[in-house]
Scaffold this active site. Structure first.
Site, PDB file in Angstrom:
ATOM      1  N   TRP A   1      37.627 -42.744 -86.815  1.00  0.00           N
ATOM      2  CA  TRP A   1      38.920 -43.121 -87.404  1.00  0.00           C
ATOM      3  C   TRP A   1      39.913 -43.583 -86.361  1.00  0.00           C
ATOM      4  O   TRP A   1      40.645 -44.542 -86.576  1.00  0.00           O
ATOM      5  CB  TRP A   1      39.484 -41.990 -88.262  1.00  0.00           C
ATOM      6  CG  TRP A   1      38.768 -41.895 -89.586  1.00  0.00           C
ATOM      7  CD1 TRP A   1      38.060 -40.822 -90.060  1.00  0.00           C
ATOM      8  CD2 TRP A   1      38.664 -42.910 -90.603  1.00  0.00           C
ATOM      9  NE1 TRP A   1      37.531 -41.119 -91.298  1.00  0.00           N
ATOM     10  CE2 TRP A   1      37.882 -42.380 -91.659  1.00  0.00           C
ATOM     11  CE3 TRP A   1      39.145 -44.215 -90.729  1.00  0.00           C
ATOM     12  CZ2 TRP A   1      37.576 -43.118 -92.816  1.00  0.00           C
ATOM     13  CZ3 TRP A   1      38.845 -44.936 -91.882  1.00  0.00           C
ATOM     14  CH2 TRP A   1      38.071 -44.389 -92.899  1.00  0.00           C
TER      15      TRP A   1
ATOM     16  N   ASP B   1      47.367 -39.388 -87.020  1.00  0.00           N
ATOM     17  CA  ASP B   1      46.664 -39.565 -88.291  1.00  0.00           C
ATOM     18  C   ASP B   1      46.110 -38.195 -88.686  1.00  0.00           C
ATOM     19  O   ASP B   1      45.101 -37.749 -88.185  1.00  0.00           O
ATOM     20  CB  ASP B   1      45.532 -40.572 -88.116  1.00  0.00           C
ATOM     21  CG  ASP B   1      44.669 -40.710 -89.374  1.00  0.00           C
ATOM     22  OD1 ASP B   1      44.958 -40.030 -90.383  1.00  0.00           O
ATOM     23  OD2 ASP B   1      43.708 -41.506 -89.330  1.00  0.00           O
TER      24      ASP B   1
ATOM     25  N   LYS C   1      42.252 -36.126 -99.064  1.00  0.00           N
ATOM     26  CA  LYS C   1      41.516 -35.045 -98.419  1.00  0.00           C
ATOM     27  C   LYS C   1      42.157 -33.693 -98.743  1.00  0.00           C
ATOM     28  O   LYS C   1      41.528 -32.821 -99.311  1.00  0.00           O
ATOM     29  CB  LYS C   1      41.456 -35.248 -96.905  1.00  0.00           C
ATOM     30  CG  LYS C   1      40.381 -36.207 -96.383  1.00  0.00           C
ATOM     31  CD  LYS C   1      40.570 -37.639 -96.779  1.00  0.00           C
ATOM     32  CE  LYS C   1      39.471 -38.574 -96.348  1.00  0.00           C
ATOM     33  NZ  LYS C   1      39.822 -39.509 -95.300  1.00  0.00           N
TER      34      LYS C   1
HETATM   35  C1  LIG Z   1      39.839 -40.862 -94.791  1.00  0.00           C
HETATM   36  C2  LIG Z   1      40.550 -41.154 -93.535  1.00  0.00           C
HETATM   37  C3  LIG Z   1      41.200 -42.387 -93.300  1.00  0.00           C
HETATM   38  C4  LIG Z   1      41.128 -43.550 -94.267  1.00  0.00           C
HETATM   39  O1  LIG Z   1      41.801 -43.313 -95.408  1.00  0.00           O
HETATM   40  P1  LIG Z   1      41.908 -44.436 -96.545  1.00  0.00           P
HETATM   41  O2  LIG Z   1      42.933 -43.823 -97.438  1.00  0.00           O
HETATM   42  O3  LIG Z   1      40.561 -44.600 -97.161  1.00  0.00           O
HETATM   43  O4  LIG Z   1      42.394 -45.690 -95.902  1.00  0.00           O
HETATM   44  C5  LIG Z   1      41.874 -42.550 -92.127  1.00  0.00           C
HETATM   45  N1  LIG Z   1      41.920 -41.577 -91.202  1.00  0.00           N
HETATM   46  C6  LIG Z   1      41.300 -40.387 -91.385  1.00  0.00           C
HETATM   47  C7  LIG Z   1      41.381 -39.348 -90.326  1.00  0.00           C
HETATM   48  C8  LIG Z   1      40.596 -40.146 -92.555  1.00  0.00           C
HETATM   49  O5  LIG Z   1      39.979 -38.962 -92.737  1.00  0.00           O
END
Ligand SMILES: *Cc1c(COP(=O)(O)O)cnc(C)c1O
Length: 363
Positions: free
Chosen positions: A102, A175, A199
């Site tokens: 990511w 993030d 999540k």
């Molecule tokens: C799932 C995830 C993303 C991407 O998320 P989307 O909403 O599908 O764009 C980005 N960063 C992390 C750490 C993730 O777990």
């Protein structure tokens, strides 16, 4: 219906009481005779929901007053772009720490938007006796060298989590899509925190941004209006129609968290859940995990079967027991058990029992 435990990395399971309440309120929300999806986001009932959800989130995460809370669109990837568009206009530069899939994707998006010369990357994963280890760098330099440093405290795909706090002369952008509210953090250490909801917050479609107010004054080339933090802040996240049903569910998740002891209590349960699973992996030579103890993710437990030829059988037999979505990300293979806040410890206990029995049966 027998109990199914869903270990999907995202969209992930939601707390059962939240879904039950949503079902009960679906056709008639707040006595209005219609669902929450069908009312104006500018009407009093929804504004009240929005206001209360922000209040609950602020108390759950102990968010200081000089931070804005924004409920946005576009998911984690939307923020990969929004951060760049909001902060890197006027020849700004940024540093991206790389720890896995990511953070790499975030850096790639930044390069795509502002070019390689504006983005520095630093891989901070090292090998220690064949295991992955994330080593936070000591960052120093002129305050105006970078507009921000970006990192991903929990790599959902790789199962690497950074628990230590990064120190930096530049604002820290994190993030936190897959770790937010799984443990207590000091928000004041960060310039901006973002998280796709699917999540640990609610359903996909909603994206949470927590940003220190002074950063909104940074000089910019204007981003698109719906990605502009200043507009979102000025309009209380209602510049355009927000994903109202997702927001409603997130608001219910916040209430559920509060009534279950908040983030501190979640953290204790999450520690216990992860320990159960990693102990099982460590105690049986049938399984292995490739991350040093200090960086093992509490939310996304990656593991491999020593004998990969049994992968398919493992997944099939797990599913027969109601243990679903354990297949690892296609890039890294193996298995992954995502055990976010909504996963009860019983689910992890059942998985450990299954893994123990499976190892005995196939050894
Ligand atoms: C799932 C995830 C993303 C991407 O998320 P989307 O909403 O599908 O764009 C980005 N960063 C992390 C750490 C993730 O777990």
């Amino acid at each position: 219906m027998s109990t199914v435990y869903n270990f999907c990395a995202g969209p992930a399971m939601l707390p059962a009481p939240v879904l039950a309440k949503a079902q009960q309120e679906l056709l008639d929300w707040q006595g209005l005779g219609v669902s929450v999806m069908e009312v104006s986001h500018r009407g009093a009932p929804f504004i009240e929901l929005a206001t209360q959800s922000e209040k609950d989130l602020r108390s759950l995460m102990n968010i200081p007053d000089n931070y804005k809370v924004l409920f946005m669109h576009g998911g984690g990837r939307g923020q990969f772009a929004a951060v760049v568009n909001n902060f890197l206009g006027n020849n700004g530069r940024a540093l991206y720490l790389l720890t896995g899939q990511w953070s790499k994707s975030a850096a790639e998006e930044a390069v795509r938007l502002v070019g390689e010369s504006a983005i520095d990357t630093l891989n901070i994963v090292e090998q220690e006796q064949g295991l992955n280890k994330a080593v936070l760098p000591v960052l120093s330099g002129d305050a105006d060298k970078y507009r921000y440093v970006h990192y991903c405290p929990n790599e959902t795909v790789d199962g690497i989590e950074i628990f230590d706090t990064l120190e930096s002369p530049w604002p820290i952008v994190a993030d936190m899509s897959s770790t937010i509210m799984s443990r207590e953090i000091d928000v004041s250490k960060f310039g901006l925190i973002y998280a796709g909801a699917q999540k640990n917050i609610g359903p996909s479609g909603l994206t949470l941004v927590i940003v220190r107010e002074d950063l909104l004054a940074l000089p910019v080339v204007h981003p698109s209006s719906i990605m502009d933090y200043r507009i979102a802040a000025a309009k209380d996240s209602m510049f355009n129609t927000p994903p109202t049903f997702a927001w409603y569910l997130a608001a219910e998740v916040f209430k559920w968290l509060k009534s279950n002891g908040g983030v501190a209590a979640m953290e204790q349960t999450n520690i216990a859940k992860a320990a159960l699973l990693y102990n099982c992996i460590d105690n049986l030579s049938f399984y292995k995990n490739g991350v040093v103890a200090a960086n093992r993710s509490r939310m996304n437990v990656t593991f491999q079967l020593t004998d990969e030829s049994l992968d398919k059988t493992f997944l099939k037999e797990a599913e027969e027991q109601g243990l679903v979505a354990l297949k690892g990300h296609r890039i890294v293979g193996g298995m992954r058990a995502s055990i976010y806040n909504a996963m009860p410890i019983e689910g992890v206990q059942k998985l450990v029992e299954f893994m123990t029995a499976f190892a005995a049966k196939h050894s």
